[in-house]
Design a protein around this motif. Structure first.
Motif, PDB file in Angstrom:
ATOM      1  N   MET A   1       0.479  -0.929  -0.457  1.00 13.93           N
ATOM      2  CA  MET A   1      -0.525   0.184   0.198  1.00 13.93           C
ATOM      3  C   MET A   1       0.708   1.277  -0.149  1.00 13.93           C
ATOM      4  O   MET A   1       1.886   1.259   0.809  1.00 13.93           O
ATOM      5  N   PHE A   2       0.109   2.373  -1.099  1.00 17.80           N
ATOM      6  CA  PHE A   2       1.243   3.720  -1.236  1.00 17.80           C
ATOM      7  C   PHE A   2       0.681   4.768   0.699  1.00 17.80           C
ATOM      8  O   PHE A   2       1.786   5.098   1.071  1.00 17.80           O
ATOM      9  N   GLN A   3      -0.886   4.833   0.887  1.00 19.64           N
ATOM     10  CA  GLN A   3      -1.216   4.903   2.124  1.00 19.64           C
ATOM     11  C   GLN A   3      -1.578   6.478   2.243  1.00 19.64           C
ATOM     12  O   GLN A   3      -1.038   7.081   3.034  1.00 19.64           O
ATOM     13  N   ASN A   4      -0.821   6.644   1.090  1.00 16.17           N
ATOM     14  CA  ASN A   4      -0.728   8.213  -0.008  1.00 16.17           C
ATOM     15  C   ASN A   4      -2.622   8.613   0.624  1.00 16.17           C
ATOM     16  O   ASN A   4      -4.034   7.682   0.544  1.00 16.17           O
ATOM     17  N   ASP A   5      -3.165   9.795   1.556  1.00 14.43           N
ATOM     18  CA  ASP A   5      -4.472  10.265   1.649  1.00 14.43           C
ATOM     19  C   ASP A   5      -5.201  10.840  -0.138  1.00 14.43           C
ATOM     20  O   ASP A   5      -4.448  11.744  -0.236  1.00 14.43           O
ATOM     21  N   ASP A   6      -6.095  10.395   0.141  1.00 10.00           N
ATOM     22  CA  ASP A   6      -6.208  10.393  -1.070  1.00 10.00           C
ATOM     23  C   ASP A   6      -7.350  10.596  -0.981  1.00 10.00           C
ATOM     24  O   ASP A   6      -9.255  10.166  -1.849  1.00 10.00           O
ATOM     25  N   VAL A   7      -8.148  11.025   0.191  1.00  9.34           N
ATOM     26  CA  VAL A   7      -9.746  11.202   0.808  1.00  9.34           C
ATOM     27  C   VAL A   7      -9.803  11.977   1.566  1.00  9.34           C
ATOM     28  O   VAL A   7      -8.903  12.538   2.408  1.00  9.34           O
ATOM     29  N   ASP A   8     -10.342  12.768   1.304  1.00  8.49           N
ATOM     30  CA  ASP A   8     -10.846  14.670   1.816  1.00  8.49           C
ATOM     31  C   ASP A   8     -12.261  14.176   2.471  1.00  8.49           C
ATOM     32  O   ASP A   8     -13.229  14.049   1.943  1.00  8.49           O
ATOM     33  N   LEU A   9     -12.402  14.790   3.764  1.00  9.16           N
ATOM     34  CA  LEU A   9     -13.537  14.744   4.555  1.00  9.16           C
ATOM     35  C   LEU A   9     -14.242  16.438   4.096  1.00  9.16           C
ATOM     36  O   LEU A   9     -13.005  17.352   4.927  1.00  9.16           O
ATOM     37  N   ILE A  10     -14.970  17.225   4.038  1.00  8.30           N
ATOM     38  CA  ILE A  10     -15.373  18.428   3.305  1.00  8.30           C
ATOM     39  C   ILE A  10     -16.706  18.700   4.348  1.00  8.30           C
ATOM     40  O   ILE A  10     -17.485  18.269   4.388  1.00  8.30           O
ATOM     41  N   ALA A  11     -16.652  19.515   4.941  1.00  8.14           N
ATOM     42  CA  ALA A  11     -17.825  20.238   5.809  1.00  8.14           C
ATOM     43  C   ALA A  11     -18.007  21.663   4.848  1.00  8.14           C
ATOM     44  O   ALA A  11     -17.377  22.708   4.963  1.00  8.14           O
ATOM     45  N   GLU A  12     -19.376  21.055   4.751  1.00 11.20           N
ATOM     46  CA  GLU A  12     -19.896  22.318   3.284  1.00 11.20           C
ATOM     47  C   GLU A  12     -21.342  22.908   4.384  1.00 11.20           C
ATOM     48  O   GLU A  12     -21.677  22.974   5.550  1.00 11.20           O
ATOM     49  N   ARG A  13     -20.747  24.573   3.924  1.00 13.91           N
ATOM     50  CA  ARG A  13     -21.762  25.056   4.561  1.00 13.91           C
ATOM     51  C   ARG A  13     -23.267  25.473   3.687  1.00 13.91           C
ATOM     52  O   ARG A  13     -22.988  25.954   2.476  1.00 13.91           O
ATOM     53  N   LEU A  14     -23.660  25.317   4.392  1.00 14.35           N
ATOM     54  CA  LEU A  14     -25.564  25.243   3.584  1.00 14.35           C
ATOM     55  C   LEU A  14     -26.225  26.599   3.633  1.00 14.35           C
ATOM     56  O   LEU A  14     -25.588  27.421   4.310  1.00 14.35           O
ATOM     57  N   ASN A  15     -26.453  27.171   3.160  1.00 12.01           N
ATOM     58  CA  ASN A  15     -28.023  27.960   2.674  1.00 12.01           C
ATOM     59  C   ASN A  15     -28.684  28.511   3.402  1.00 12.01           C
ATOM     60  O   ASN A  15     -29.941  26.914   3.393  1.00 12.01           O
ATOM     61  N   PRO A  16     -29.007  29.463   4.134  1.00 11.93           N
ATOM     62  CA  PRO A  16     -30.281  29.154   5.770  1.00 11.93           C
ATOM     63  C   PRO A  16     -31.051  29.343   4.985  1.00 11.93           C
ATOM     64  O   PRO A  16     -32.325  29.705   5.294  1.00 11.93           O
ATOM     65  N   ASP A  17     -31.378  29.803   3.930  1.00  8.70           N
ATOM     66  CA  ASP A  17     -32.338  29.887   2.659  1.00  8.70           C
ATOM     67  C   ASP A  17     -33.323  28.785   2.168  1.00  8.70           C
ATOM     68  O   ASP A  17     -34.297  28.857   1.705  1.00  8.70           O
ATOM     69  N   ASN A  18     -32.216  27.658   1.859  1.00 17.10           N
ATOM     70  CA  ASN A  18     -32.039  26.547   0.891  1.00 17.10           C
ATOM     71  C   ASN A  18     -31.329  25.716   0.907  1.00 17.10           C
ATOM     72  O   ASN A  18     -30.121  25.497   1.048  1.00 17.10           O
ATOM     73  N   PRO A  19     -32.130  24.654   2.060  1.00 15.69           N
ATOM     74  CA  PRO A  19     -31.126  23.761   2.765  1.00 15.69           C
ATOM     75  C   PRO A  19     -30.780  22.437   1.363  1.00 15.69           C
ATOM     76  O   PRO A  19     -30.208  21.594   1.387  1.00 15.69           O
TER      77      PRO A  19
END
Length: 796
Positions: free
Chosen positions: A314-332
């Protein structure tokens, strides 16, 4: 009474005879003749003493069609379970308890990605034709061969295997590599909830602003912990292969006894029945390969012939990102992306459930990727977490890459083949009889913004999650014919020729350092015998590195002469995890107690349990022991302020108590082999009597976590069950590849009660190697039966 006893005896005999007939009817056919549609000419399959098929065909497509047929004879249930796990279809045959696992895999998008990729795959290419022929061989067996015992137990109705199934299983394999799912939530929690002083043991930069302008809520953190737990549980409970690590090295002819390169490899994968690899020798005019195949894959992932050989880590490079998204408060249904609100994509999928109504999923996707916390269903928190995964974002012609690697007899051909493997990240270690050795890290490495550390959850609204394409393959770590005369790959962090920093979740350096120290000894000429000893080495320098700073604390914790003697055993221990070692048992128990006493009080139980399964903990514990002022030492559950010596004492006392309760008060009984065991678990072997019928083991197991003989267990209290280790051990001296040696952890066959279901298990745990027959005379001498596959016109 006599008549009743006679009747009972007749019933028992009839039942036994019926059971024997039933089980016999499930066995593979390895002798005689069998018609196989679409063959151009007859194919001969010789089976050796281990049940390995040696397939001789006149045409390439016939060879792959025959491989599919014989592979299905031995492994059809494994193929079925892997595709169901990858595509989120387990609940259909195992019931509602698997809905959560199915929901996770549907949310990841593997199924949808595989279906889309299958539609654009060039099936007229040589690799595409090989795949279609192989799948046709599987489907012909499934249509006319014996239905597996497990199909009867679960009520599985056969359905054809497809190109999308193969691609889905490739996605599962890639997912099993990805440590980010269980690591990034934990590290982000430490950073954002505990702070810089706590993060220091993980040797990561700290940014006090946290993930978002508005921090994640308590509900979000609970969901992230639950998501990491679900991800870990989905893999560990499946009873199917999960890739963990590996060793591989190539030694040039100047350093071997034969004067030709020698290749060694032992990929580390979760143990199961059947074993992950299916061995087969394939040949048609102009081609020959002794290969190790994964389920539903026509081309070998590991292989050798007289001209070249290769292995993987296994190379074990980080090929995954977890990303917190900002929701539109007026349109989920909108998130902020590159300066504007953009709509989320939606699709619906239906999970069929064996004992309940179907479950309809609504799956959403942001521009960064699928929203994976929705795998939790109705409990999903307020902040959507998107998954960016290289596997979903690259062309990834991995089938073509390995098809070419199966034929790569030169450095240039091998390098070109490896370049086509884009995800998951792999190290390919290769050698040929002409005298060349090489190593290439195969992956598409993303261009992340400067200063972004993907070890943490990223801010989707602030630009740090964006990718500016990928680096060229020339930037990947690689070496060809290095002057030192050898190459070793053991999951440690590699260096890029361009100086590029490559984020990843790498293993401890100790295993690689131990291999490197031995391979660097210029006085040694390497051959098959001393290479076996190196693969089976049960030692590690990790223990000495971790224990050195706390030896005085341990001496102070020893309560009596017996305990003081045990401390000195640890102080003088060389790190070998041999079966009779007491120090190995004491160290591994102490390692767990140190982590539990120091860290469990600061972390939510779900996060702590996930931390125990991460590689970052392996690296953090030596740094923690070396830092007497770390805030981790204080136990938040008490009013006092504990210091390192206090926690070391508590960990020592708990270790002595646990080992005493497991094996008695006499430390002489605390042998590693009495506490460290390997059982090969069948996917259905979690319940009696199926566990007794289908599982193989237990066996007392030498080696340990991050030793070269990497028979690893999860960090926890004694006794320990081995989870993963060498899925095969291979040694090929290219002076004469017909002398190649290998091992299979269980057996070739996945058919219960077959002669080759578990016939290699005892030899494997004892470290005995088996010959891998390649030379025609050798194959003939070891042939135990021959199966002829005939086209219909020849059978008439």
């Amino acid at each position: 009474m006599k008549r009743r006893l006679t009747a009972l005896a007749l019933i028992v005999a009839a039942t036994a005879a019926g059971s024997a007939w039933y089980l016999h009817s499930k066995q593979p056919q390895r002798a005689g003749e069998r018609v196989l549609e679409h063959l151009q000419a007859a194919v001969e399959v010789r089976y050796d003493e281990r049940g390995v098929p040696h397939i001789q065909a006149r045409h390439e497509i016939d060879m792959y069609r025959a491989l599919g047929f014989v592979h299905a004879q031995d492994r059809l249930f494994q193929m079925e379970m892997l595709r169901r796990l990858a595509r989120g279809e387990l609940a259909e045959v195992l019931g509602s308890q698997l809905v959560d696992t199915d929901r996770l895999f549907r949310t990841l998008g593997i199924r949808a990605h595989a279906d889309a990729y299958a539609r654009k795959l060039d099936l007229n290419s040589p690799s595409g034709q090989a795949l279609q022929a192989y799948l046709d061989g599987i489907n012909q067996y499934q249509a006319k061969g014996a239905r597996p015992l497990e199909f009867d137990l679960l009520g599985i109705e056969p359905r054809p295997f497809t190109v999308a199934d193969t691609l889905s299983v490739a996605g599962y394999m890639a997912y099993s590599f990805a440590a980010a799912f269980r690591t990034e939530p934990v590290l982000s929690y430490v950073r954002d909830r505990l702070g810089a002083d706590y993060l220091r043991v993980f040797d990561l930069d700290w940014r006090p602003q946290g993930v978002l302008d508005q921090p994640l809520s308590a509900g979000d953190w609970r969901d992230l912990g639950a998501l990491a737990s679900l991800s870990h549980r989905a893999l560990s409970d499946a009873g199917l292969p999960q890739f963990e690590g590996s060793n591989a090295w190539a030694v040039s002819g100047s350093r071997t006894a034969s004067g030709k390169p020698l290749l060694a490899g032992d990929p580390h994968i979760r143990f199961a029945v059947p074993a992950v690899w299916y061995e087969a020798q394939l040949s048609y005019p102009g081609f020959e390969l002794y290969g190790h195949h994964q389920a539903l894959n026509p081309v070998a992932s590991l292989g050798h012939n007289r001209d070249f050989a290769w292995s993987l880590t296994m190379f074990q490079n980080d090929d995954v990102d977890l990303i917190a998204e900002r929701l539109n408060p007026d349109n989920p249904e909108q998130v902020w992306y590159r300066g504007q609100w953009v709509d989320l994509q939606r699709r619906e999928e239906v999970i069929r459930v064996k004992d309940a109504e179907p479950v309809t999923l609504t799956l959403r996707r942001s521009p960064h990727g699928p929203l994976i916390n929705e795998a939790l269903g109705a409990t999903a928190g307020q902040t959507p977490i998107a998954l960016w995964w290289a596997f979903l974002e690259t062309d990834n012609p991995i089938l073509e890459g390995f098809y070419r690697l199966n034929r790569a007899d030169s450095l240039a051909k091998a390098r070109a083949a490896v370049e086509k493997i884009e995800a998951p990240g792999l190290n390919v270690v290769w050698a040929n009889a002409a005298g060349d050795i090489g190593w290439w890290a195969a992956a598409k490495l993303p261009r992340r913004p400067a200063g972004v550390n993907p070890s943490f959850i990223l801010d989707g609204a602030g630009g740090e999650a964006e990718k500016d394409g990928f680096y060229p393959f020339s930037a990947n770590p690689q070496e060809e014919n290095p002057p030192r005369g050898y190459i070793v790959s053991a999951n440690f962090q590699p260096q890029s020729p361009s100086g590029l920093a490559i984020p990843g979740y790498y293993n401890l350096p100790d295993r690689g350092q131990r291999l490197d120290q031995r391979l660097a000894d210029a006085s040694v000429k390497w051959d098959l015998e001393n290479s076996q000893a190196l693969q089976l080495d049960p030692g590690s320098g990790y223990a000495q590195r971790l224990l050195a700073p706390i030896l005085d604390d341990l001496r102070g914790a020893a309560a009596n002469p017996r305990e003081r003697d045990l401390v000195e055993q640890l102080a003088g221990w060389n790190g070998d995890h041999s079966l009779d070692s007491t120090a190995a048992s004491l160290f591994n128990q102490l390692l767990y107690q140190l982590s539990e006493k120091a860290m469990a009080d600061e972390l939510d139980p779900a996060f702590y349990d996930n931390l125990l399964s991460t590689r970052v903990l392996d690296s953090a514990l030596p740094r923690l022991c070396a830092d007497r002022t770390s805030p981790w030492w204080d136990d938040r559950r008490t009013e006092a302020v504990e210091r390192r010596a206090d926690i070391v004492r508590a960990a020592w006392q708990a270790s002595i108590a646990q080992l005493s309760s497991s094996l008695g008060e006499n430390p002489a009984a605390w042998r590693w082999g009495a506490l460290h065991s390997l059982t090969h678990g069948h996917p259905l072997g979690r319940q009696q009597p199926l566990s007794w019928l289908l599982n193989v083991g237990p066996f007392a197991a030498p080696g340990g976590h991050e030793t070269p003989n990497n028979l690893s267990h999860k960090l926890g209290a004694a006794p320990w069950s081995v989870v993963y280790g060498p899925s095969t051990r291979r040694l090929i001296d290219l002076a004469d590849a017909s002398t190649a040696l290998g091992s299979n952890p269980v057996g070739q066959s996945g058919v219960p009660f077959d002669a080759h279901y578990s016939d290699q298990a005892e030899a494997y745990i004892a470290g005995r190697y088996q010959p891998q027959h390649l030379d025609p005379a050798d194959v003939a001498a070891h042939t135990r039966s021959t199966l002829r596959l005939l086209p219909p016109r020849q059978a008439q």
